[in-house]
Design a protein around this motif. Structure first.
Motif, mmCIF file in Angstrom:
data_model
loop_
_atom_site.group_PDB
_atom_site.id
_atom_site.type_symbol
_atom_site.label_atom_id
_atom_site.label_comp_id
_atom_site.label_asym_id
_atom_site.label_seq_id
_atom_site.Cartn_x
_atom_site.Cartn_y
_atom_site.Cartn_z
ATOM 1 N N TRP A 82 0.829 -1.209 0.000
ATOM 2 C CA TRP A 82 0.000 0.000 0.000
ATOM 3 C C TRP A 82 0.872 1.272 0.000
ATOM 4 O O TRP A 82 0.580 2.250 -0.691
ATOM 5 C CB TRP A 82 -0.925 0.001 1.216
ATOM 6 C CG TRP A 82 -2.185 -0.768 1.009
ATOM 7 C CD1 TRP A 82 -2.522 -1.976 1.549
ATOM 8 C CD2 TRP A 82 -3.282 -0.376 0.195
ATOM 9 N NE1 TRP A 82 -3.757 -2.376 1.125
ATOM 10 C CE2 TRP A 82 -4.263 -1.403 0.277
ATOM 11 C CE3 TRP A 82 -3.547 0.720 -0.630
ATOM 12 C CZ2 TRP A 82 -5.474 -1.369 -0.400
ATOM 13 C CZ3 TRP A 82 -4.764 0.768 -1.304
ATOM 14 C CH2 TRP A 82 -5.705 -0.258 -1.197
ATOM 15 N N THR A 83 1.927 1.264 0.801
ATOM 16 C CA THR A 83 2.816 2.428 0.867
ATOM 17 C C THR A 83 3.490 2.681 -0.481
ATOM 18 O O THR A 83 3.603 3.824 -0.946
ATOM 19 C CB THR A 83 3.878 2.217 1.947
ATOM 20 O OG1 THR A 83 3.241 1.977 3.206
ATOM 21 C CG2 THR A 83 4.785 3.432 2.055
ATOM 22 N N TYR A 84 3.900 1.627 -1.138
ATOM 23 C CA TYR A 84 4.560 1.753 -2.439
ATOM 24 C C TYR A 84 3.617 2.379 -3.466
ATOM 25 O O TYR A 84 3.984 3.335 -4.176
ATOM 26 C CB TYR A 84 5.037 0.377 -2.912
ATOM 27 C CG TYR A 84 5.483 0.373 -4.351
ATOM 28 C CD1 TYR A 84 6.718 0.902 -4.724
ATOM 29 C CD2 TYR A 84 4.650 -0.157 -5.354
ATOM 30 C CE1 TYR A 84 7.121 0.904 -6.045
ATOM 31 C CE2 TYR A 84 5.051 -0.156 -6.679
ATOM 32 C CZ TYR A 84 6.278 0.373 -7.017
ATOM 33 O OH TYR A 84 6.672 0.388 -8.328
ATOM 34 N N TYR A 85 2.388 1.839 -3.538
ATOM 35 C CA TYR A 85 1.440 2.375 -4.527
ATOM 36 C C TYR A 85 1.022 3.804 -4.193
ATOM 37 O O TYR A 85 0.790 4.620 -5.087
ATOM 38 C CB TYR A 85 0.225 1.453 -4.629
ATOM 39 C CG TYR A 85 0.515 0.162 -5.340
ATOM 40 C CD1 TYR A 85 0.891 0.155 -6.678
ATOM 41 C CD2 TYR A 85 0.438 -1.070 -4.676
ATOM 42 C CE1 TYR A 85 1.171 -1.031 -7.357
ATOM 43 C CE2 TYR A 85 0.720 -2.258 -5.331
ATOM 44 C CZ TYR A 85 1.094 -2.237 -6.673
ATOM 45 O OH TYR A 85 1.372 -3.406 -7.319
ATOM 46 N N LEU A 86 0.911 4.102 -2.894
ATOM 47 C CA LEU A 86 0.547 5.463 -2.506
ATOM 48 C C LEU A 86 1.627 6.459 -2.929
ATOM 49 O O LEU A 86 1.322 7.527 -3.488
ATOM 50 C CB LEU A 86 0.331 5.522 -0.990
ATOM 51 C CG LEU A 86 -0.016 6.906 -0.413
ATOM 52 C CD1 LEU A 86 -1.314 7.420 -1.022
ATOM 53 C CD2 LEU A 86 -0.106 6.855 1.098
ATOM 54 N N LEU A 87 2.877 6.122 -2.674
ATOM 55 C CA LEU A 87 3.970 7.004 -3.099
ATOM 56 C C LEU A 87 4.022 7.125 -4.611
ATOM 57 O O LEU A 87 4.320 8.198 -5.156
ATOM 58 C CB LEU A 87 5.297 6.476 -2.567
ATOM 59 C CG LEU A 87 5.502 6.545 -1.050
ATOM 60 C CD1 LEU A 87 6.826 5.890 -0.666
ATOM 61 C CD2 LEU A 87 5.472 7.989 -0.575
ATOM 62 N N LEU A 88 3.720 6.041 -5.313
ATOM 63 C CA LEU A 88 3.721 6.086 -6.776
ATOM 64 C C LEU A 88 2.635 7.021 -7.298
ATOM 65 O O LEU A 88 2.869 7.837 -8.209
ATOM 66 C CB LEU A 88 3.515 4.677 -7.328
ATOM 67 C CG LEU A 88 3.569 4.542 -8.855
ATOM 68 C CD1 LEU A 88 4.933 4.982 -9.383
ATOM 69 C CD2 LEU A 88 3.252 3.119 -9.275
ATOM 70 N N VAL A 89 1.432 6.947 -6.702
ATOM 71 C CA VAL A 89 0.334 7.822 -7.124
ATOM 72 C C VAL A 89 0.656 9.278 -6.832
ATOM 73 O O VAL A 89 0.406 10.174 -7.655
ATOM 74 C CB VAL A 89 -0.966 7.396 -6.423
ATOM 75 C CG1 VAL A 89 -2.058 8.441 -6.653
ATOM 76 C CG2 VAL A 89 -1.426 6.040 -6.931
ATOM 77 N N ILE A 90 1.217 9.537 -5.652
ATOM 78 C CA ILE A 90 1.568 10.922 -5.297
ATOM 79 C C ILE A 90 2.606 11.471 -6.271
ATOM 80 O O ILE A 90 2.522 12.617 -6.725
ATOM 81 C CB ILE A 90 2.090 10.980 -3.850
ATOM 82 C CG1 ILE A 90 0.960 10.666 -2.870
ATOM 83 C CG2 ILE A 90 2.690 12.346 -3.552
ATOM 84 C CD1 ILE A 90 1.404 10.598 -1.420
ATOM 85 N N THR A 91 3.595 10.668 -6.622
ATOM 86 C CA THR A 91 4.642 11.117 -7.548
ATOM 87 C C THR A 91 4.073 11.422 -8.926
ATOM 88 O O THR A 91 4.378 12.453 -9.530
ATOM 89 C CB THR A 91 5.739 10.061 -7.650
ATOM 90 O OG1 THR A 91 6.283 9.796 -6.352
ATOM 91 C CG2 THR A 91 6.845 10.520 -8.582
ATOM 92 N N ILE A 92 3.209 10.519 -9.435
ATOM 93 C CA ILE A 92 2.610 10.737 -10.754
ATOM 94 C C ILE A 92 1.729 11.983 -10.749
ATOM 95 O O ILE A 92 1.746 12.786 -11.693
ATOM 96 C CB ILE A 92 1.807 9.493 -11.180
ATOM 97 C CG1 ILE A 92 2.749 8.305 -11.393
ATOM 98 C CG2 ILE A 92 1.012 9.778 -12.448
ATOM 99 C CD1 ILE A 92 2.031 7.011 -11.693
#
Length: 322
Positions: A44-54
């Motif tokens: 979940w943390t990985y995908y959340l950081l990915l969404v924030i970056t995009i």
């Protein structure tokens, strides 16, 4: 005393460590556990950081930010009329105070006028004597001739005496009194200022000359009152100067009373706004607007991509492509 206590005591005698710390160190019966991470939370943390970056990169690429141009501004009373000295002379008396309400015809300033007053009084007395003789004897031709001669002389004497006074030309409120008895004024120099009883206020903003093509009537202006934190008034542009002018011309436009107090670093364009209120607010209290107050005018002249603000070189690159 146990063997363990003997060991601790022996070591403690030879070191500076506390007994409790040594006992914990020598005790090998307690074992720690490995740090365990939950795979679900890691995903979940990985995908959340990915969404924030995009999202951040997309916003920088397509998002826009306003670009403001700033300049010095002055708040002036609309329709305020400076009353100037009609002639060279020394002030005899000042008959008003700042904030005083006066009627039309009120004598505001009197210059020294001993000679003009004496001449007016002499001609006036002579005219009245001849007029009385004419009324007693309508056929007195000498009195009639004297009246014809004295009438224009009396008008000139009255005009000369009027030039030794500054008189209110309308009903209003006295704003500026920068003179006192004994001061010498030259013809045309400002003496007092008269404003309407219920004055309106205007803003004269001096914006950098290069933004003239980007300015237009109705554009939003944000005024920040100098000397008051968080004090802001919103208004809009009412008129824009037709040309760019230099610092000397801008000071002449503002007038000798306040032109020298404004910092004008280079060429400017004059913008006028109507102030919609006569008060402004800080975080703690309310204040009244006064003539001559300084402010900073901010005008949104365009909107620019956020990415260009972050990496200015991209702006030049796109300009070269265009």
């Amino acid at each position: 005393m146990s063997v363990r206590d003997d060991e601790v005591a022996a070591v403690e005698d030879e070191t500076l460590f506390r007994r409790e710390a040594l006992a914990f160190y020598l005790d090998e019966s307690e074992e720690g556990e490995l740090l365990r991470a939950s795979p679900r939370w890691a995903n979940w943390t990985y995908y959340l950081l990915l969404v924030i970056t995009i999202t951040a990169v997309t916003y920088l690429a397509v998002g826009y930010t306003p670009v403001f141009e700033r300049g010095s501004a002055l708040i002036r009373i609309d329709d305020s009329a400076p009353l100037n000295a009609p002639r060279d002379g020394t002030i005899e008396s000042v008959g008003v105070l700042p904030g005083q309400q006066v009627q039309a015809g009120h004598v505001l300033v009197q210059f020294r006028a001993a000679q003009e007053s004496a001449q007016l009084q002499r001609i006036k007395e002579e005219f009245e004597l001849q007029l009385l003789a004419r009324l007693r004897d309508p056929n007195d031709l000498d009195a009639e001739r004297e009246l014809r001669r004295l009438r224009p002389a009396l008008e000139r004497a009255r005009a000369n005496f009027d030039d030794t006074r500054i008189i209110a030309n309308r009903e209003g409120t006295v704003q500026d009194v920068r003179i006192r008895p004994g001061d010498f004024l030259r013809a045309g120099e400002p003496a007092v200022s008269l404003a309407p009883l219920e004055p309106g206020y205007e803003v004269i903003a001096l914006l950098p000359g290069h933004v003239l093509p980007q300015l237009g009537i109705g554009m939003r202006v944000r005024l920040k009152i100098e000397g008051y934190a968080y004090a802001q008034i919103d208004t809009s542009i009412e008129s824009v100067g037709s040309q760019v002018i230099g610092p000397a011309e801008a000071r002449r436009f503002l007038g000798p009373d306040i032109g020298d107090a404004v910092n004008i670093p280079g060429s400017v364009v004059v913008v006028r706004c109507v102030l919609p209120v006569d008060r402004f607010y800080t975080s703690t209290r309310e204040y009244r607007v006064h003539d001559g107050m300084h402010a900073i005018a901010e005008v949104e002249v365009r909107r620019e991509r956020l990415l260009y603000r972050l990496i200015p070189a991209l702006r030049k690159l796109e300009g070269n492509r265009g």
